[in-house]
Design a protein around this motif. Structure first.
Motif, PDB file in Angstrom:
ATOM      1  N   LEU A   1     -20.154   2.839  -8.011  1.00  0.00           N
ATOM      2  CA  LEU A   1     -20.172   1.467  -8.519  1.00  0.00           C
ATOM      3  C   LEU A   1     -19.635   1.363  -9.943  1.00  0.00           C
ATOM      4  O   LEU A   1     -19.036   0.355 -10.316  1.00  0.00           O
ATOM      5  CB  LEU A   1     -21.590   0.899  -8.441  1.00  0.00           C
ATOM      6  CG  LEU A   1     -22.082   0.594  -7.026  1.00  0.00           C
ATOM      7  CD1 LEU A   1     -23.553   0.199  -7.049  1.00  0.00           C
ATOM      8  CD2 LEU A   1     -21.245  -0.493  -6.372  1.00  0.00           C
ATOM      9  N   LYS A   2     -19.821   2.403 -10.741  1.00  0.00           N
ATOM     10  CA  LYS A   2     -19.282   2.382 -12.102  1.00  0.00           C
ATOM     11  C   LYS A   2     -17.762   2.354 -12.061  1.00  0.00           C
ATOM     12  O   LYS A   2     -17.124   1.600 -12.809  1.00  0.00           O
ATOM     13  CB  LYS A   2     -19.782   3.565 -12.923  1.00  0.00           C
ATOM     14  CG  LYS A   2     -19.250   3.524 -14.360  1.00  0.00           C
ATOM     15  CD  LYS A   2     -19.738   4.677 -15.189  1.00  0.00           C
ATOM     16  CE  LYS A   2     -19.239   4.678 -16.620  1.00  0.00           C
ATOM     17  NZ  LYS A   2     -18.030   3.987 -16.958  1.00  0.00           N
ATOM     18  N   GLN A   3     -17.177   3.183 -11.212  1.00  0.00           N
ATOM     19  CA  GLN A   3     -15.721   3.180 -11.101  1.00  0.00           C
ATOM     20  C   GLN A   3     -15.222   1.799 -10.670  1.00  0.00           C
ATOM     21  O   GLN A   3     -14.266   1.279 -11.218  1.00  0.00           O
ATOM     22  CB  GLN A   3     -15.238   4.238 -10.109  1.00  0.00           C
ATOM     23  CG  GLN A   3     -13.723   4.301 -10.055  1.00  0.00           C
ATOM     24  CD  GLN A   3     -13.174   5.096  -8.897  1.00  0.00           C
ATOM     25  OE1 GLN A   3     -13.639   4.936  -7.768  1.00  0.00           O
ATOM     26  NE2 GLN A   3     -12.191   5.946  -9.163  1.00  0.00           N
ATOM     27  N   ARG A   4     -15.906   1.199  -9.706  1.00  0.00           N
ATOM     28  CA  ARG A   4     -15.529  -0.139  -9.253  1.00  0.00           C
ATOM     29  C   ARG A   4     -15.579  -1.130 -10.415  1.00  0.00           C
ATOM     30  O   ARG A   4     -14.645  -1.896 -10.641  1.00  0.00           O
ATOM     31  CB  ARG A   4     -16.444  -0.611  -8.118  1.00  0.00           C
ATOM     32  CG  ARG A   4     -16.140  -2.027  -7.661  1.00  0.00           C
ATOM     33  CD  ARG A   4     -17.187  -2.512  -6.637  1.00  0.00           C
ATOM     34  NE  ARG A   4     -16.918  -3.871  -6.252  1.00  0.00           N
ATOM     35  CZ  ARG A   4     -17.385  -4.950  -6.887  1.00  0.00           C
ATOM     36  NH1 ARG A   4     -18.160  -4.809  -7.953  1.00  0.00           N
ATOM     37  NH2 ARG A   4     -17.086  -6.161  -6.468  1.00  0.00           N
ATOM     38  N   ALA A   5     -16.677  -1.129 -11.151  1.00  0.00           N
ATOM     39  CA  ALA A   5     -16.830  -2.061 -12.276  1.00  0.00           C
ATOM     40  C   ALA A   5     -15.750  -1.828 -13.338  1.00  0.00           C
ATOM     41  O   ALA A   5     -15.159  -2.787 -13.848  1.00  0.00           O
ATOM     42  CB  ALA A   5     -18.221  -1.916 -12.889  1.00  0.00           C
TER      43      ALA A   5
ATOM     44  N   LEU B   1      -6.213  -0.601  -9.131  1.00  0.00           N
ATOM     45  CA  LEU B   1      -7.340  -0.152  -8.299  1.00  0.00           C
ATOM     46  C   LEU B   1      -7.036   1.198  -7.661  1.00  0.00           C
ATOM     47  O   LEU B   1      -5.870   1.515  -7.402  1.00  0.00           O
ATOM     48  CB  LEU B   1      -7.651  -1.210  -7.239  1.00  0.00           C
ATOM     49  CG  LEU B   1      -8.054  -2.591  -7.773  1.00  0.00           C
ATOM     50  CD1 LEU B   1      -8.363  -3.537  -6.612  1.00  0.00           C
ATOM     51  CD2 LEU B   1      -9.230  -2.504  -8.721  1.00  0.00           C
ATOM     52  N   PRO B   2      -8.072   1.991  -7.368  1.00  0.00           N
ATOM     53  CA  PRO B   2      -7.833   3.375  -6.946  1.00  0.00           C
ATOM     54  C   PRO B   2      -7.234   3.565  -5.556  1.00  0.00           C
ATOM     55  O   PRO B   2      -6.354   4.397  -5.400  1.00  0.00           O
ATOM     56  CB  PRO B   2      -9.209   4.022  -7.042  1.00  0.00           C
ATOM     57  CG  PRO B   2     -10.185   2.914  -6.998  1.00  0.00           C
ATOM     58  CD  PRO B   2      -9.500   1.713  -7.564  1.00  0.00           C
TER      59      PRO B   2
ATOM     60  N   ARG C   1     -12.270  -2.976 -11.897  1.00  0.00           N
ATOM     61  CA  ARG C   1     -12.208  -4.437 -11.751  1.00  0.00           C
ATOM     62  C   ARG C   1     -12.138  -5.112 -13.128  1.00  0.00           C
ATOM     63  O   ARG C   1     -11.428  -6.102 -13.297  1.00  0.00           O
ATOM     64  CB  ARG C   1     -13.373  -4.950 -10.915  1.00  0.00           C
ATOM     65  CG  ARG C   1     -13.203  -4.511  -9.431  1.00  0.00           C
ATOM     66  CD  ARG C   1     -14.047  -5.262  -8.470  1.00  0.00           C
ATOM     67  NE  ARG C   1     -13.882  -6.692  -8.547  1.00  0.00           N
ATOM     68  CZ  ARG C   1     -12.872  -7.393  -8.002  1.00  0.00           C
ATOM     69  NH1 ARG C   1     -11.925  -6.768  -7.333  1.00  0.00           N
ATOM     70  NH2 ARG C   1     -12.823  -8.705  -8.120  1.00  0.00           N
ATOM     71  N   ALA C   2     -12.828  -4.568 -14.130  1.00  0.00           N
ATOM     72  CA  ALA C   2     -12.741  -5.108 -15.484  1.00  0.00           C
ATOM     73  C   ALA C   2     -11.315  -4.942 -16.028  1.00  0.00           C
ATOM     74  O   ALA C   2     -10.774  -5.853 -16.665  1.00  0.00           O
ATOM     75  CB  ALA C   2     -13.749  -4.424 -16.401  1.00  0.00           C
ATOM     76  N   LYS C   3     -10.724  -3.790 -15.759  1.00  0.00           N
ATOM     77  CA  LYS C   3      -9.346  -3.546 -16.191  1.00  0.00           C
ATOM     78  C   LYS C   3      -8.401  -4.543 -15.518  1.00  0.00           C
ATOM     79  O   LYS C   3      -7.501  -5.102 -16.164  1.00  0.00           O
ATOM     80  CB  LYS C   3      -8.941  -2.103 -15.863  1.00  0.00           C
ATOM     81  CG  LYS C   3      -7.571  -1.725 -16.318  1.00  0.00           C
ATOM     82  CD  LYS C   3      -7.265  -0.268 -15.997  1.00  0.00           C
ATOM     83  CE  LYS C   3      -5.860   0.101 -16.427  1.00  0.00           C
ATOM     84  NZ  LYS C   3      -5.522   1.492 -16.084  1.00  0.00           N
ATOM     85  N   MET C   4      -8.609  -4.795 -14.237  1.00  0.00           N
ATOM     86  CA  MET C   4      -7.753  -5.740 -13.522  1.00  0.00           C
ATOM     87  C   MET C   4      -7.938  -7.152 -14.080  1.00  0.00           C
ATOM     88  O   MET C   4      -6.957  -7.873 -14.301  1.00  0.00           O
ATOM     89  CB  MET C   4      -8.060  -5.705 -12.024  1.00  0.00           C
ATOM     90  CG  MET C   4      -7.111  -6.554 -11.200  1.00  0.00           C
ATOM     91  SD  MET C   4      -7.400  -6.377  -9.427  1.00  0.00           S
ATOM     92  CE  MET C   4      -8.997  -7.186  -9.266  1.00  0.00           C
ATOM     93  N   GLN C   5      -9.186  -7.560 -14.316  1.00  0.00           N
ATOM     94  CA  GLN C   5      -9.459  -8.899 -14.844  1.00  0.00           C
ATOM     95  C   GLN C   5      -8.835  -9.102 -16.227  1.00  0.00           C
ATOM     96  O   GLN C   5      -8.488 -10.224 -16.598  1.00  0.00           O
ATOM     97  CB  GLN C   5     -10.964  -9.162 -14.903  1.00  0.00           C
ATOM     98  CG  GLN C   5     -11.667  -9.145 -13.559  1.00  0.00           C
ATOM     99  CD  GLN C   5     -11.193 -10.228 -12.603  1.00  0.00           C
ATOM    100  OE1 GLN C   5     -10.829 -11.313 -13.009  1.00  0.00           O
ATOM    101  NE2 GLN C   5     -11.187  -9.922 -11.319  1.00  0.00           N
ATOM    102  N   ALA C   6      -8.693  -8.038 -16.994  1.00  0.00           N
ATOM    103  CA  ALA C   6      -8.108  -8.116 -18.332  1.00  0.00           C
ATOM    104  C   ALA C   6      -6.580  -8.108 -18.316  1.00  0.00           C
ATOM    105  O   ALA C   6      -5.953  -8.409 -19.330  1.00  0.00           O
ATOM    106  CB  ALA C   6      -8.625  -6.959 -19.186  1.00  0.00           C
TER     107      ALA C   6
END
Length: 116
Positions: free
Chosen positions: A60-64, A34-35, A67-72
């Motif tokens: 919001l795009k950066q957040r998504a 996360l940034p 967060r997708a990278k973290m979930q993976a």
């Protein structure tokens, strides 16, 4: 630019276990992906057994995307069920900085990028 405030209400008495697990496993993963962590807190007065953490994002795009990278992340996938078992309720709020604070938040994000 905004800050996401995440509030986790834990089962009574589980704050120490949550913090220990987060420090040992979750912290390194989140701060690597996360940034910018703005803060990480526990409650002392008011609603108890809560963890409050705040993360800054450009949009919001950066957040998504982050967060997708973290979930993976396999490490996150192994860690998340352990802490989810301690959580009773989750809440997320998006906070927009006041005009006089926006520049300071941006500087914090730049500093976090230079460290990461």
């Amino acid at each position: 630019m905004f800050v996401e405030e995440r509030i986790y209400t834990l089962q009574p008495g589980k704050v120490p276990a949550f913090l220990k697990l987060y420090q040992e496993e979750g912290l390194a993963i989140q701060t690597r992906i996360l940034p910018a962590m703005v803060g990480y807190y526990t409650t002392e007065i008011g609603t108890l057994n809560q963890i409050v953490h705040m993360w800054a994002y450009e949009d919001l795009k950066q957040r998504a995307d982050y967060r997708a990278k973290m979930q993976a992340d396999p490490g996150w996938q192994a860690y998340a069920p352990k802490v989810q078992a301690l959580v009773q309720h989750q809440e997320t709020r998006i906070l927009v900085p006041a005009p006089f604070f926006a520049a300071k938040l941006e500087a914090m994000m730049k500093a976090a990028k230079s460290v990461g």
